[in-house]
Design a protein around this motif. Structure first.
Motif, mmCIF file in Angstrom:
data_model
loop_
_atom_site.group_PDB
_atom_site.id
_atom_site.type_symbol
_atom_site.label_atom_id
_atom_site.label_comp_id
_atom_site.label_asym_id
_atom_site.label_seq_id
_atom_site.Cartn_x
_atom_site.Cartn_y
_atom_site.Cartn_z
ATOM 1 N N MET A 54 43.042 27.235 48.574
ATOM 2 C CA MET A 54 42.596 28.347 47.817
ATOM 3 C C MET A 54 43.792 28.312 46.453
ATOM 4 O O MET A 54 43.745 29.340 45.842
ATOM 5 C CB MET A 54 43.662 29.591 48.538
ATOM 6 C CG MET A 54 42.904 30.193 49.751
ATOM 7 S SD MET A 54 43.112 31.416 50.508
ATOM 8 C CE MET A 54 44.565 31.013 51.343
ATOM 9 N N LEU A 55 44.159 27.197 46.056
ATOM 10 C CA LEU A 55 44.706 26.917 44.888
ATOM 11 C C LEU A 55 43.933 27.543 43.539
ATOM 12 O O LEU A 55 42.622 27.670 44.081
ATOM 13 C CB LEU A 55 44.896 25.483 44.493
ATOM 14 C CG LEU A 55 46.020 24.805 45.371
ATOM 15 C CD1 LEU A 55 45.877 23.336 44.981
ATOM 16 C CD2 LEU A 55 47.237 25.177 44.902
ATOM 17 N N PRO A 56 44.388 28.021 42.658
ATOM 18 C CA PRO A 56 43.652 28.715 41.507
ATOM 19 C C PRO A 56 42.087 28.613 41.312
ATOM 20 O O PRO A 56 41.410 29.236 41.090
ATOM 21 C CB PRO A 56 44.514 28.505 40.305
ATOM 22 C CG PRO A 56 45.677 28.287 40.877
ATOM 23 C CD PRO A 56 45.592 27.612 42.207
ATOM 24 N N PRO A 57 41.807 27.138 41.036
ATOM 25 C CA PRO A 57 40.244 26.878 40.754
ATOM 26 C C PRO A 57 39.392 27.519 41.823
ATOM 27 O O PRO A 57 38.225 27.901 41.497
ATOM 28 C CB PRO A 57 40.389 25.538 40.535
ATOM 29 C CG PRO A 57 41.497 25.125 40.397
ATOM 30 C CD PRO A 57 42.322 26.083 41.190
ATOM 31 N N VAL A 58 39.649 27.677 43.127
ATOM 32 C CA VAL A 58 38.946 27.959 44.115
ATOM 33 C C VAL A 58 38.314 29.378 44.090
ATOM 34 O O VAL A 58 36.958 29.550 44.215
ATOM 35 C CB VAL A 58 39.338 27.691 45.526
ATOM 36 C CG1 VAL A 58 38.595 28.257 46.709
ATOM 37 C CG2 VAL A 58 39.611 26.204 45.688
ATOM 38 N N THR A 59 38.913 30.239 43.570
ATOM 39 C CA THR A 59 38.532 31.567 43.585
ATOM 40 C C THR A 59 38.093 32.047 42.363
ATOM 41 O O THR A 59 37.772 33.164 41.919
ATOM 42 C CB THR A 59 39.856 32.595 44.085
ATOM 43 O OG1 THR A 59 41.065 32.442 42.977
ATOM 44 C CG2 THR A 59 40.129 32.495 45.344
ATOM 45 N N PHE A 60 38.122 31.032 41.038
ATOM 46 C CA PHE A 60 37.744 31.735 39.704
ATOM 47 C C PHE A 60 36.335 32.348 39.713
ATOM 48 O O PHE A 60 36.392 33.405 39.173
ATOM 49 C CB PHE A 60 37.557 30.543 38.966
ATOM 50 C CG PHE A 60 36.978 30.574 37.421
ATOM 51 C CD1 PHE A 60 38.062 31.166 36.522
ATOM 52 C CD2 PHE A 60 35.940 30.355 37.059
ATOM 53 C CE1 PHE A 60 37.638 31.588 35.623
ATOM 54 C CE2 PHE A 60 35.350 30.841 35.878
ATOM 55 C CZ PHE A 60 36.141 31.341 34.705
ATOM 56 N N PHE A 61 35.276 31.743 40.159
ATOM 57 C CA PHE A 61 34.122 32.539 39.866
ATOM 58 C C PHE A 61 33.973 33.907 40.796
ATOM 59 O O PHE A 61 33.300 34.915 40.565
ATOM 60 C CB PHE A 61 32.763 31.506 40.618
ATOM 61 C CG PHE A 61 32.542 30.345 39.712
ATOM 62 C CD1 PHE A 61 32.271 30.561 38.367
ATOM 63 C CD2 PHE A 61 32.950 29.107 40.110
ATOM 64 C CE1 PHE A 61 32.174 29.317 37.586
ATOM 65 C CE2 PHE A 61 32.612 27.899 39.430
ATOM 66 C CZ PHE A 61 32.308 28.340 37.882
ATOM 67 N N ALA A 62 34.601 33.876 42.089
ATOM 68 C CA ALA A 62 34.570 35.283 42.516
ATOM 69 C C ALA A 62 35.287 36.408 41.950
ATOM 70 O O ALA A 62 34.812 37.322 41.718
ATOM 71 C CB ALA A 62 35.161 35.205 44.037
ATOM 72 N N VAL A 63 36.395 35.845 41.298
ATOM 73 C CA VAL A 63 37.332 36.820 40.418
ATOM 74 C C VAL A 63 36.448 37.236 39.245
ATOM 75 O O VAL A 63 36.290 38.276 38.740
ATOM 76 C CB VAL A 63 38.742 36.114 39.984
ATOM 77 C CG1 VAL A 63 39.411 36.912 39.025
ATOM 78 C CG2 VAL A 63 39.761 36.134 41.333
ATOM 79 N N TYR A 64 35.816 36.165 38.597
ATOM 80 C CA TYR A 64 34.851 36.134 37.552
ATOM 81 C C TYR A 64 34.137 37.334 37.626
ATOM 82 O O TYR A 64 33.776 38.110 36.977
ATOM 83 C CB TYR A 64 34.410 34.975 37.156
ATOM 84 C CG TYR A 64 33.349 35.371 35.746
ATOM 85 C CD1 TYR A 64 33.899 35.566 34.589
ATOM 86 C CD2 TYR A 64 32.024 35.269 35.970
ATOM 87 C CE1 TYR A 64 33.154 35.552 33.474
ATOM 88 C CE2 TYR A 64 31.180 35.623 35.032
ATOM 89 C CZ TYR A 64 31.754 35.766 33.628
ATOM 90 O OH TYR A 64 30.834 35.994 32.565
ATOM 91 N N ASN A 65 33.387 37.433 38.636
ATOM 92 C CA ASN A 65 32.032 38.347 39.078
ATOM 93 C C ASN A 65 33.028 39.707 39.349
ATOM 94 O O ASN A 65 32.379 40.553 38.832
ATOM 95 C CB ASN A 65 31.465 37.920 40.511
ATOM 96 C CG ASN A 65 30.515 36.797 40.319
ATOM 97 O OD1 ASN A 65 29.988 36.591 39.309
ATOM 98 N ND2 ASN A 65 30.191 36.176 41.324
ATOM 99 N N TYR A 66 33.911 39.936 39.864
ATOM 100 C CA TYR A 66 34.556 41.169 40.247
ATOM 101 C C TYR A 66 35.191 41.601 38.817
ATOM 102 O O TYR A 66 34.929 42.867 38.411
ATOM 103 C CB TYR A 66 35.775 41.185 41.110
ATOM 104 C CG TYR A 66 35.412 41.183 42.617
ATOM 105 C CD1 TYR A 66 34.954 42.443 43.086
ATOM 106 C CD2 TYR A 66 35.303 40.222 43.467
ATOM 107 C CE1 TYR A 66 34.492 42.718 44.362
ATOM 108 C CE2 TYR A 66 34.701 39.978 44.470
ATOM 109 C CZ TYR A 66 34.253 41.613 45.031
ATOM 110 O OH TYR A 66 33.988 41.474 46.416
ATOM 111 N N HIS A 67 35.618 40.860 37.929
ATOM 112 C CA HIS A 67 36.057 41.133 36.675
ATOM 113 C C HIS A 67 34.802 41.685 35.628
ATOM 114 O O HIS A 67 35.220 42.649 34.891
ATOM 115 C CB HIS A 67 36.644 40.021 35.989
ATOM 116 C CG HIS A 67 37.092 40.276 34.289
ATOM 117 N ND1 HIS A 67 38.191 41.134 33.921
ATOM 118 C CD2 HIS A 67 36.683 39.733 33.397
ATOM 119 C CE1 HIS A 67 38.315 41.133 32.854
ATOM 120 N NE2 HIS A 67 37.261 40.323 32.223
ATOM 121 N N THR A 68 33.688 41.057 35.715
ATOM 122 C CA THR A 68 32.736 41.385 34.815
ATOM 123 C C THR A 68 32.023 42.399 35.401
ATOM 124 O O THR A 68 30.943 42.983 34.586
ATOM 125 C CB THR A 68 31.831 40.066 34.485
ATOM 126 O OG1 THR A 68 31.320 39.579 35.639
ATOM 127 C CG2 THR A 68 32.698 39.124 33.804
#
Length: 125
Positions: A54-68
């Motif tokens: 779960m280091l930072p790069p793993v969740t990047f795209f999921a977070v991006y979807n929620y952010h946008t």
């Protein structure tokens, strides 16, 4: 690494990723038990591996979807920064404590915590 192990890792990774994006879980609730049951890891190994995944790069795209999503997204970044800083400190402290606990006891603690969470989710509105 055998083909069976690689396929098991692929399934665990996909399940954890999909559930993480879908309902915000993945590491402790999905990966740790699967690492223990299907790969035969110790509780300590499974928890450490889950955290490493779960280091930072793993969740990047999921977070991006929620952010946008929608008007302005679904993430309060002020809260995220505060919690992540404290999560960083808490993770360090928690891992130090966990490594001092016998793995059988750690499994029981983990299992009881999952039961409590499951019961609350099932029986609360």
């Amino acid at each position: 690494m055998t083909l069976t192990t690689i396929i098991t890792l692929i399934i665990i990774g996909l399940m954890a990723g999909i559930l993480s994006g879908l309902v915000g879980v993945g590491g402790g609730i999905i990966m740790v038990p699967l690492f223990v049951f299907f790969l035969g890891l110790t509780q300590h190994n499974a928890q450490g591996l889950s955290l490493a995944v779960m280091l930072p790069p793993v969740t990047f795209f999921a977070v991006y979807n929620y952010h946008t999503a929608g008007a302005g997204g679904n993430i309060d970044w002020r809260v995220a920064v505060i919690v992540s800083l404290l999560f960083f400190i808490g993770g360090f402290i928690g891992s130090k404590i966990a490594l001092q606990i016998d793995q059988r006891m750690l499994k029981r603690i983990f299992g009881v915590l999952m039961l409590i969470v499951a019961i609350r989710l099932i029986f609360t509105k």
